[in-house]
Design a protein around this motif. Structure first.
Motif, short mmCIF file in Angstrom:
data_model
loop_
_atom_site.label_atom_id
_atom_site.label_comp_id
_atom_site.label_asym_id
_atom_site.label_seq_id
_atom_site.Cartn_x
_atom_site.Cartn_y
_atom_site.Cartn_z
N THR A 1 0.81 -1.22 0.00
CA THR A 1 0.00 0.00 0.00
C THR A 1 0.84 1.27 0.00
OG1 THR A 1 -0.12 0.10 2.42
CG2 THR A 1 -1.81 -1.21 1.30
N TRP A 2 2.16 1.14 0.06
CA TRP A 2 3.03 2.30 0.22
C TRP A 2 3.25 3.03 -1.12
CZ3 TRP A 2 7.51 -0.54 3.24
CH2 TRP A 2 6.97 -1.11 4.40
N PRO A 3 3.66 4.30 -1.04
CA PRO A 3 3.98 5.04 -2.27
C PRO A 3 5.12 4.38 -3.04
CG PRO A 3 3.75 6.54 -0.41
CD PRO A 3 3.75 5.16 0.16
N LYS A 4 5.06 4.46 -4.35
CA LYS A 4 6.08 3.84 -5.18
C LYS A 4 7.45 4.48 -4.95
CE LYS A 4 2.89 2.34 -8.79
NZ LYS A 4 2.50 2.46 -10.23
N LYS A 5 7.48 5.74 -4.55
CA LYS A 5 8.76 6.42 -4.32
C LYS A 5 9.56 5.79 -3.19
CE LYS A 5 8.90 10.39 -2.23
NZ LYS A 5 8.71 11.79 -1.80
N TYR A 6 8.88 5.02 -2.32
CA TYR A 6 9.57 4.34 -1.23
C TYR A 6 9.65 2.83 -1.46
CZ TYR A 6 8.60 8.78 1.10
OH TYR A 6 8.52 10.12 1.42
N GLY A 7 9.48 2.41 -2.70
CA GLY A 7 9.55 0.98 -3.00
C GLY A 7 8.22 0.27 -2.92
N GLY A 8 7.14 1.00 -2.60
CA GLY A 8 5.83 0.39 -2.49
C GLY A 8 5.15 0.22 -3.83
N HIS A 9 3.87 -0.15 -3.78
CA HIS A 9 3.17 -0.50 -5.01
C HIS A 9 1.80 0.18 -5.13
CE1 HIS A 9 6.31 -3.48 -5.69
NE2 HIS A 9 6.20 -3.76 -4.40
N GLU A 10 1.44 0.98 -4.13
CA GLU A 10 0.21 1.78 -4.16
C GLU A 10 -1.03 0.93 -4.46
OE1 GLU A 10 0.78 5.24 -6.61
OE2 GLU A 10 2.65 5.80 -5.58
N ARG A 11 -1.07 -0.25 -3.86
CA ARG A 11 -2.23 -1.12 -3.99
C ARG A 11 -3.12 -0.95 -2.77
NH1 ARG A 11 -0.21 -6.61 -7.00
NH2 ARG A 11 -2.46 -6.81 -7.30
N SER A 12 -4.26 -1.61 -2.75
CA SER A 12 -5.24 -1.40 -1.69
C SER A 12 -4.90 -2.20 -0.44
CB SER A 12 -6.63 -1.80 -2.18
OG SER A 12 -6.71 -3.21 -2.35
N ALA A 13 -5.47 -1.75 0.69
CA ALA A 13 -5.29 -2.48 1.96
C ALA A 13 -5.90 -3.87 1.87
CB ALA A 13 -5.93 -1.70 3.11
N TYR A 14 -6.96 -4.02 1.09
CA TYR A 14 -7.58 -5.34 0.99
C TYR A 14 -6.72 -6.29 0.17
CZ TYR A 14 -11.01 -9.03 0.44
OH TYR A 14 -11.65 -10.24 0.46
N GLU A 15 -6.05 -5.79 -0.87
CA GLU A 15 -5.12 -6.65 -1.61
C GLU A 15 -3.99 -7.12 -0.69
OE1 GLU A 15 -4.77 -5.40 -6.14
OE2 GLU A 15 -4.80 -3.64 -4.83
N ARG A 16 -3.51 -6.21 0.13
CA ARG A 16 -2.49 -6.62 1.10
C ARG A 16 -3.05 -7.67 2.06
NH1 ARG A 16 -1.16 -5.52 6.34
NH2 ARG A 16 1.02 -5.96 6.82
N TYR A 17 -4.29 -7.49 2.47
CA TYR A 17 -4.93 -8.45 3.38
C TYR A 17 -4.99 -9.84 2.74
CZ TYR A 17 -8.18 -10.26 6.86
OH TYR A 17 -8.76 -11.01 7.87
#
Length: 384
Positions: A63-79
């Motif tokens: 769910t994190w911003p792409k600038k920090y290595g994240g993927h900007e996906r939803s909390a439910y996808e992470r769940y």
């Protein structure tokens, strides 16, 4: 007067089920040789290579911003990823704490330098965190912390002891909850959080604590004039209590609060295939109903996180009910099948039963004791 406390409808995402099948296929391949007993130790299974594989798939820091290595996906996808890895008994320990709470805390409160230095490593499955909260003689009373960070030229000198620190002997970093002013009598006031590089900081001694199952996951971490640079401060000095409560909301709400014993339920269902009875059917039906309900509540918390809400009370409810479910499971299993727990048994059911039985007492301790949680729930309901 009590508060009308409701759990929101779980989030929906059109790509979530496709992701679920993708994760299942991946896990079926990489875990094909993992035994039932090792699957039962999912929470404590430490495997940096597995975590790196998740990172390569984009399944950490989702769910994190792409600038920090994240993927900007939803909390439910992470769940979905969390749920599937736990249900499959995957070894999650090397990324679990960092992805679940340390990373989100840094994302919320950390400096830009901290975010840029730490978050990409977590998202890649390379950086391991531990939590420096509990202390000797304080139980779950975090406000009684005595570990002190004294301001010195260029940073802080830290002295004190943290206890039950899971994975400290394997971690790269710790988020340390400590006192930067005042005394324990001041309770929450005067507390802060500091980022500790466990690989380079001198003055730190890590001693193993062997648990009932004979395993080394816990540690005592002693600080003796350990110097931390001024850039180690997370958030604002004196705001540690608010920050740590926010962090604990992440720790208490996920599916790990009712899936730690999942392998025992799987083995129990298998063992009852040829020994079904009305009592067994009733017990399995009740366990399934509890599991479905807990899943519904936990997914509701995911909806709150998605919306940016503070799910502190809701998370405490999930954690308390989940721990009760997990601790009841070994006794229910023994009431249905006449077998004594034995970790050396060639029977998967008996070996897994032994493992869960030995670890179950900790389920109502980690992340806050039952008594503390019920106090939080009572306050959230306006009862105290």
């Amino acid at each position: 007067m009590t508060t009308d406390l409701r759990f929101p409808t779980p989030p929906s995402h059109e790509g979530a089920e496709a992701l679920r099948h993708e994760v299942r296929d991946f896990l079926a391949n990489v875990l094909v040789d993992r035994s039932s007993l090792r699957r039962a130790d999912s929470w404590n299974g430490f495997d940096r290579d597995f975590s790196r594989k998740l990172g390569q798939r984009g399944w950490l820091g989702m769910t994190w911003p792409k600038k920090y290595g994240g993927h900007e996906r939803s909390a439910y996808e992470r769940y979905v990823v969390m749920e599937e890895t736990l249900a499959a008994g995957a070894p999650v320990a090397s990324h679990w704490i960092a992805d679940r709470q340390s990373g989100p805390s840094l994302l919320k409160y950390g400096t830009e330098a901290q975010k840029e230095a730490i978050l990409p490593g977590i998202a890649a499955g390379e950086t391991v965190f531990c939590i420096g909260m509990s202390e000797p003689d304080s139980g779950s009373d975090l406000a009684a912390t005595r570990t002190r960070a004294t301001p010195v030229d260029g940073g802080w000198n830290v002295t004190g002891t943290k206890l039950w620190t899971t994975g400290a002997h394997q971690a790269d970093y710790m988020i340390l909850f400590c006192r930067t002013s005042g005394s324990p009598a001041d309770r929450q006031a005067g507390t802060s959080q500091l980022l500790v590089d466990l690989k380079t900081t001198t003055g730190i001694t890590i001693r193993p604590i062997i648990d009932l199952a004979g395993q080394h996951h816990f540690n005592e971490v002693h600080f003796e004039d350990a110097f931390l640079p001024s850039g180690a401060l997370i958030g604002s000095e004196g705001a540690g209590w608010e920050q740590v409560m926010s962090e604990l909301a992440f720790e208490r709400s996920g599916p790990e609060r009712f899936l730690s014993s999942m392998q025992l339920l799987i083995e129990l269902v298998g063992a009852l295939q040829d020994a079904s009875s009305e009592a067994a059917e009733l017990a399995l039906g009740r366990l399934t109903a509890h599991l479905v309900t807990l899943r519904r509540l936990s997914r509701g918390v995911a909806a709150m996180l998605e919306a940016g809400a503070n799910p502190g009370t809701h998370a405490a409810i999930v954690k308390d009910l989940g721990a009760t479910f997990e601790q009841d499971l070994p006794d229910i299993a023994r009431s249905l099948i006449d077998a004594e727990p034995d970790a050396a048994s060639t029977s998967d059911f008996v070996a897994v039963l032994a493992h869960i039985t030995m670890n179950a007492p900790s389920f109502s301790l980690r992340g806050g004791t039952r008594e503390i949680l019920r106090g939080i729930i009572a306050r959230g309901l306006g009862l105290r």
